[in-house]
Design a protein around this motif. Structure first.
Motif, PDB file in Angstrom:
ATOM      1  N   LYS A  31     -15.913  -2.731  11.099  1.00 28.61           N
ATOM      2  CA  LYS A  31     -15.675  -3.688  10.026  1.00 28.61           C
ATOM      3  C   LYS A  31     -15.641  -2.927   8.712  1.00 28.61           C
ATOM      4  CE  LYS A  31     -18.114  -7.392  12.377  1.00 28.61           C
ATOM      5  NZ  LYS A  31     -19.257  -8.300  12.340  1.00 28.61           N
ATOM      6  N   PHE A  32     -14.598  -3.179   7.924  1.00 26.84           N
ATOM      7  CA  PHE A  32     -14.471  -2.577   6.596  1.00 26.84           C
ATOM      8  C   PHE A  32     -13.947  -3.653   5.664  1.00 26.84           C
ATOM      9  CE2 PHE A  32     -12.020  -0.230   3.376  1.00 26.84           C
ATOM     10  CZ  PHE A  32     -13.052   0.483   2.818  1.00 26.84           C
ATOM     11  N   LEU A  33     -14.751  -3.983   4.653  1.00 27.62           N
ATOM     12  CA  LEU A  33     -14.463  -5.090   3.742  1.00 27.62           C
ATOM     13  C   LEU A  33     -14.252  -6.348   4.582  1.00 27.62           C
ATOM     14  CD1 LEU A  33     -12.159  -3.239   1.184  1.00 27.62           C
ATOM     15  CD2 LEU A  33     -14.588  -3.759   0.949  1.00 27.62           C
ATOM     16  N   GLN A  34     -13.076  -6.933   4.577  1.00 25.51           N
ATOM     17  CA  GLN A  34     -12.857  -8.122   5.400  1.00 25.51           C
ATOM     18  C   GLN A  34     -12.017  -7.825   6.631  1.00 25.51           C
ATOM     19  OE1 GLN A  34     -11.338 -11.316   3.030  1.00 25.51           O
ATOM     20  NE2 GLN A  34     -13.126 -11.357   1.696  1.00 25.51           N
ATOM     21  N   PHE A  35     -11.735  -6.568   6.864  1.00 25.16           N
ATOM     22  CA  PHE A  35     -10.926  -6.172   8.011  1.00 25.16           C
ATOM     23  C   PHE A  35     -11.831  -5.842   9.192  1.00 25.16           C
ATOM     24  CE2 PHE A  35      -8.615  -4.889   4.183  1.00 25.16           C
ATOM     25  CZ  PHE A  35      -7.473  -5.668   4.344  1.00 25.16           C
ATOM     26  N   GLU A  36     -11.347  -6.189  10.366  1.00 26.45           N
ATOM     27  CA  GLU A  36     -12.114  -5.913  11.570  1.00 26.45           C
ATOM     28  C   GLU A  36     -11.160  -5.416  12.654  1.00 26.45           C
ATOM     29  OE1 GLU A  36     -15.013  -8.357  14.596  1.00 26.45           O
ATOM     30  OE2 GLU A  36     -14.787  -9.046  12.541  1.00 26.45           O
ATOM     31  N   SER A  37     -11.540  -4.355  13.328  1.00 28.74           N
ATOM     32  CA  SER A  37     -10.685  -3.782  14.366  1.00 28.74           C
ATOM     33  C   SER A  37     -10.939  -4.453  15.707  1.00 28.74           C
ATOM     34  CB  SER A  37     -10.946  -2.283  14.488  1.00 28.74           C
ATOM     35  OG  SER A  37     -12.201  -2.066  15.100  1.00 28.74           O
ATOM     36  N   ILE A  38     -10.064  -4.135  16.658  1.00 26.66           N
ATOM     37  CA  ILE A  38     -10.340  -4.574  18.020  1.00 26.66           C
ATOM     38  C   ILE A  38     -11.450  -3.684  18.575  1.00 26.66           C
ATOM     39  CG2 ILE A  38      -8.001  -5.435  18.384  1.00 26.66           C
ATOM     40  CD1 ILE A  38      -7.382  -2.891  19.925  1.00 26.66           C
TER      41      ILE A  38
END
Length: 82
Positions: A31-38
């Motif tokens: 998770k980075f800021l509001q982004f989230e990876s699979i």
């Protein structure tokens, strides 16, 4: 002699990487800021972080070597700090 030392270090690094991969197969997401990876295995994330670090280090190294060579060509005596 140095080639054998390099070979041994590469073999040790690969062995450590394989052991790390086998022991850390848990799936996590970044998770980075509001982004989230699979979800990826943590070993893959660490591997990519190491590769990115190596690339950044190589770019910086070649930049410093370029600045030093450019300083030597121009006849500057003081080449450090760059």
């Amino acid at each position: 002699m140095i080639r054998y030392i390099d070979l041994v270090l590469v073999i040790i690094f690969i062995a450590v990487a394989v052991i790390f991969t086998a022991q850390n197969s848990k799936l996590v997401n970044v998770k980075f800021l509001q982004f989230e990876s699979i979800k990826f295995p943590i070993s893959i994330i660490v591997f990519f972080a190491v590769i990115i670090g190596i690339i950044i280090g190589l770019i910086y190294h070649f930049y410093v070597v370029y600045k030093i060579k450019k300083g030597l060509k121009n006849g500057k005596e003081k080449i450090w700090p760059v």
